[in-house]
Design a protein around this motif. Structure first.
Motif, mmCIF file in Angstrom:
data_model
loop_
_atom_site.group_PDB
_atom_site.id
_atom_site.type_symbol
_atom_site.label_atom_id
_atom_site.label_comp_id
_atom_site.label_asym_id
_atom_site.label_seq_id
_atom_site.Cartn_x
_atom_site.Cartn_y
_atom_site.Cartn_z
ATOM 1 N N ILE A 347 0.653 -1.198 -0.506
ATOM 2 C CA ILE A 347 0.375 -0.475 -0.612
ATOM 3 C C ILE A 347 0.621 1.009 -0.003
ATOM 4 N N LEU A 348 0.575 2.369 -0.645
ATOM 5 C CA LEU A 348 1.276 3.131 -1.106
ATOM 6 C C LEU A 348 0.377 4.380 -0.188
ATOM 7 N N ILE A 349 0.377 5.365 0.537
ATOM 8 C CA ILE A 349 0.235 6.639 1.062
ATOM 9 C C ILE A 349 0.516 7.506 0.055
ATOM 10 N N PRO A 350 -0.744 8.789 -0.746
ATOM 11 C CA PRO A 350 -0.456 9.631 -1.329
ATOM 12 C C PRO A 350 -0.643 10.949 -0.368
ATOM 13 N N MET A 351 0.740 12.079 -0.812
ATOM 14 C CA MET A 351 0.016 13.049 -0.346
ATOM 15 C C MET A 351 0.261 12.818 1.250
ATOM 16 N N VAL A 352 1.426 12.273 1.661
ATOM 17 C CA VAL A 352 1.406 12.190 3.451
ATOM 18 C C VAL A 352 2.797 13.799 3.758
ATOM 19 N N SER A 353 2.887 14.587 4.451
ATOM 20 C CA SER A 353 3.232 14.528 5.126
ATOM 21 C C SER A 353 3.292 15.339 6.742
ATOM 22 N N SER A 354 2.903 14.198 7.197
ATOM 23 C CA SER A 354 3.439 14.152 8.514
ATOM 24 C C SER A 354 3.798 12.646 9.266
ATOM 25 N N VAL A 355 4.121 12.015 10.377
ATOM 26 C CA VAL A 355 4.180 10.944 10.639
ATOM 27 C C VAL A 355 3.276 10.171 10.888
ATOM 28 N N GLU A 356 2.451 11.005 12.123
ATOM 29 C CA GLU A 356 1.574 11.042 12.500
ATOM 30 C C GLU A 356 0.550 10.133 11.089
ATOM 31 N N GLU A 357 -0.006 10.587 10.200
ATOM 32 C CA GLU A 357 -0.838 10.169 9.296
ATOM 33 C C GLU A 357 -0.067 9.142 8.183
ATOM 34 N N VAL A 358 1.166 8.399 9.139
ATOM 35 C CA VAL A 358 1.370 6.959 8.351
ATOM 36 C C VAL A 358 0.856 6.199 10.169
ATOM 37 N N ILE A 359 1.272 6.500 10.641
ATOM 38 C CA ILE A 359 0.345 5.789 12.115
ATOM 39 C C ILE A 359 -0.512 5.758 12.278
ATOM 40 N N GLU A 360 -1.525 6.351 11.917
ATOM 41 C CA GLU A 360 -2.527 6.123 11.927
ATOM 42 C C GLU A 360 -3.241 5.612 10.866
ATOM 43 N N ILE A 361 -2.838 5.063 9.701
ATOM 44 C CA ILE A 361 -2.837 4.059 8.961
ATOM 45 C C ILE A 361 -2.308 3.494 9.215
ATOM 46 N N ARG A 362 -1.530 2.892 9.799
ATOM 47 C CA ARG A 362 -0.349 1.547 10.443
ATOM 48 C C ARG A 362 -1.657 1.813 11.016
ATOM 49 N N LYS A 363 -2.223 1.996 12.166
ATOM 50 C CA LYS A 363 -3.444 1.554 12.818
ATOM 51 C C LYS A 363 -4.172 0.512 12.696
ATOM 52 N N LEU A 364 -4.610 0.601 11.026
ATOM 53 C CA LEU A 364 -5.321 -0.374 9.967
ATOM 54 C C LEU A 364 -5.323 -0.946 9.524
ATOM 55 N N ILE A 365 -4.031 -1.429 9.201
ATOM 56 C CA ILE A 365 -3.639 -2.402 8.160
ATOM 57 C C ILE A 365 -2.416 -3.366 9.342
ATOM 58 N N GLU A 366 -2.271 -4.567 9.609
ATOM 59 C CA GLU A 366 -1.067 -5.059 10.221
ATOM 60 C C GLU A 366 -0.327 -5.449 9.542
ATOM 61 N N ASP A 367 -0.763 -6.734 8.616
ATOM 62 C CA ASP A 367 0.435 -6.939 7.586
ATOM 63 C C ASP A 367 0.627 -6.949 6.506
ATOM 64 N N ILE A 368 0.407 -6.086 5.872
ATOM 65 C CA ILE A 368 0.688 -5.552 4.724
ATOM 66 C C ILE A 368 1.824 -4.605 4.926
ATOM 67 N N ASP A 369 2.622 -4.475 3.592
ATOM 68 C CA ASP A 369 3.924 -3.209 3.400
ATOM 69 C C ASP A 369 2.978 -2.311 3.410
ATOM 70 N N ILE A 370 3.760 -0.880 3.863
ATOM 71 C CA ILE A 370 3.350 -0.265 3.927
ATOM 72 C C ILE A 370 4.430 0.816 3.243
ATOM 73 N N GLY A 371 3.474 2.075 2.394
ATOM 74 C CA GLY A 371 5.097 3.005 1.468
ATOM 75 C C GLY A 371 4.035 4.301 1.721
ATOM 76 N N ILE A 372 5.707 5.589 1.676
ATOM 77 C CA ILE A 372 4.722 6.686 0.923
ATOM 78 C C ILE A 372 5.501 7.240 0.473
ATOM 79 N N MET A 373 3.839 7.978 -1.010
ATOM 80 C CA MET A 373 4.708 8.968 -1.230
ATOM 81 C C MET A 373 5.621 10.068 -1.096
ATOM 82 N N VAL A 374 6.733 10.710 -1.731
ATOM 83 C CA VAL A 374 7.521 11.782 -1.292
ATOM 84 C C VAL A 374 7.158 12.873 -1.991
#
Ligand code: PEP
Ligand code: MG
Length: 512
Positions: A347-374
């Motif tokens: 899963i790739l997260i678009p338009m990330v601007s802060s770590v909190e956003e990734v932490i929020e998404i991580r809470k919803l997804i346990e065992d799938i790799d996630i990455g961010i768009m820089v």
């Protein structure tokens, strides 16, 4: 009459001209009531499917909306409100919501609130499913500029080529054509007016010929080498190549490559919003690409990809999903989880601007790799802070450039070779190590940009199928010494002009 422009996708194609007028899209204002009734039937099916197997509470919710949509007075009410059907539906639902508020009861108040969300979803669905824009099948489209919807429609109409007056290389409508491999030439001044006098157009790389002579249409398809996903420089440096796609059907053409970016928002804009519909699509794609990886980017809505439900918000990408449309986010994540039977989805997260956003998404997804768009300056400056939470990074040079330089990516003066962009790229890449760092932005599928990125040590790129052959050719001619000279020159340059001069100089050497 022959003219030259900038070839976005090189190739030879010919066909009948179809002029796409900018007034065409007009937000589907002239939708017919019969089309709406059809779309509503589809929406009812979607609602029924979504709640299948769920608790009775949810079925009751769905029934409430289904009954509302089936009621003859609802359709009558829409019909009575005038010609703009989208507006009429909106007004009809607002009226119901207001009546519920008047009852002054907590239960009805909450239904009234929910009706606003329901309204937006329904309208986005209808807009996606009902499309009045008629583009002639198999034609060559000529336009000043396209909207995202027009580009999507052009793809559905199997256009053979596109000629545009705009020269905005990285606008989404242009990228849609590029990813799909449709021969496209941009930057043809006055193309629409010229085309009005002709019946046919022939595209040959960066040259367009308008003619009235009947043509024997012969389209040469672009040959693509699909055997291996790692290309080597002259001296053996390996570059991993992944593919960017916008439509599920593009997966058919791909063998042995990871999908580095699947832009799912075009599903949404085509009215595909249900969990089950999404799950079927993702599952099919993951099977097709297996054992390679499928990188699904969460809906990146906003910017020029605006559904009605987003009209009053100014945020985009993950911030929109987290703050304004959790329901849509949850549906998409559940669909991905259900589809990931082969465990090859990321899963790739678009338009990330802060770590909190990734932490929020991580809470919803346990065992799938996630990455961010820089792709925001804020994320590019803190890739080291993200490392703990993500498995990979993907650089979006299109948005990174527009948000750094304060110029729309749709503007003809948009530039991506400014020294600040390279500083951000260099910095974000160095600080991301040792996590995988790829580039899926358009810079990686631009000859000059590709050379620059490789000179910085970037070794994973995600590019449209139409650029794979060219990337292989360029990579094969580079060597370590050349790359280190290039990076030194870019890093010490003061002006964009100097960077472009340097890159053009090396590209010339490679072309000899
Ligand atoms: C980017 O911004 O560079 C990117 C790849 O995302 P998109 O073009 O879909 O906005
Ligand atoms: Mg982007």
């Amino acid at each position: 009459m022959k003219l030259r422009g900038i070839a976005i996708v090189k190739g030879y194609t010919a066909g009948e001209i179809f002029i796409v007028d900018s007034s065409y899209d007009n937000e589907n204002n002239d939708i017919k009531i019969e089309q709406v009734e059809e779309a509503i039937k589809l929406y009812i099916n979607y609602l029924m499917e979504e709640v299948e197997g769920m608790e009775n509470k949810y079925k009751e919710y769905a029934n409430f909306y289904i009954n509302l949509l089936k009621s003859p007075t609802f359709i009558q009410n829409i019909k009575s409100k005038g010609n703009n059907i989208i507006q009429s539906i909106s007004l009809a639902i607002d009226e119901i919501a207001n009546k519920m508020l008047e009852i002054n009861d907590e239960h009805y108040k909450s239904i009234s609130n929910e009706l606003k969300f329901f309204k937006n979803e329904l309208l986005d669905f209808i807009r996606g499913r009902v499309d009045n824009l008629e583009i002639k099948q198999n034609s060559i489209i000529v336009a000043k500029n396209l909207t995202v919807r027009q580009s999507l429609k052009a793809i559905k109409s199997n256009i053979k080529g596109a000629i545009l007056e705009t020269s905005a290389l990285t606008s989404h409508p242009v990228l849609i054509l590029k990813d799909k491999g449709i021969p496209t030439i941009i930057g043809i001044e006055n193309a629409v007016n010229i085309a009005k006098n002709y019946k046919y157009a022939i595209l040959n790389d960066d040259e367009v010929e308008f003619t009235n002579e009947t043509l024997i249409f012969q389209t040469k398809s672009i040959d693509i080498i699909y055997d291996k996903d790692e290309f080597e420089t002259k001296d053996g440096i390996k570059v991993k190549v992944q593919i960017n796609i916008d439509f599920p059907s593009e997966i058919e053409k791909i063998k042995n490559f990871d999908i580095g970016l699947f832009r799912t928002e075009y599903l949404y804009l085509n009215g595909i919003i249900g969990k089950n519909e999404q799950k079927d699509i993702y599952e099919y794609m993951s099977q097709k690409v297996y054992p390679k990886i499928l990188t699904i980017r969460l809906f990146d809505l906003g910017g020029d990809k605006v559904p009605l439900s987003l009209e009053n918000t100014s945020v985009r990408g993950i911030r929109y999903l987290l703050n304004y449309n959790r329901e849509l986010l949850n549906k998409q994540i559940s669909a991905i989880k259900l589809a990931n039977k082969l465990k090859n989805i990321r899963i790739l997260i678009p338009m990330v601007s802060s770590v909190e956003e990734v932490i929020e998404i991580r809470k919803l997804i346990e065992d799938i790799d996630i990455g961010i768009m820089v792709e925001t300056p804020s994320s590019a400056l803190i890739t080291d802070r993200f490392k703990k939470y993500v498995q990979f990074f993907s650089l979006g040079t299109n948005d990174l450039s527009q948000y750094t330089l304060a110029i729309s990516r749709n503007d003809i003066n948009f530039q991506q070779f400014h020294p600040s962009i390279f500083r951000l790229i260099y910095y974000s890449f160095s600080k991301s190590k040792p996590k995988p760092f790829s580039v899926c932005g358009d810079m990686a599928s631009n000859d000059l940009g590709l050379i620059a990125l490789l000179s910085f040590g970037i070794r994973i790129i995600s590019i449209p199928i139409s650029y794979v052959n060219r990337a292989k050719e360029i990579i094969g001619k580079l060597n370590k010494q050349m790359l280190s000279e290039i990076s030194r020159k870019i890093i010490t340059a003061h002006k964009e002009e100097d960077i472009l001069k340097c890159l053009n100089y090396y590209l010339d050497i490679l072309s000899k």
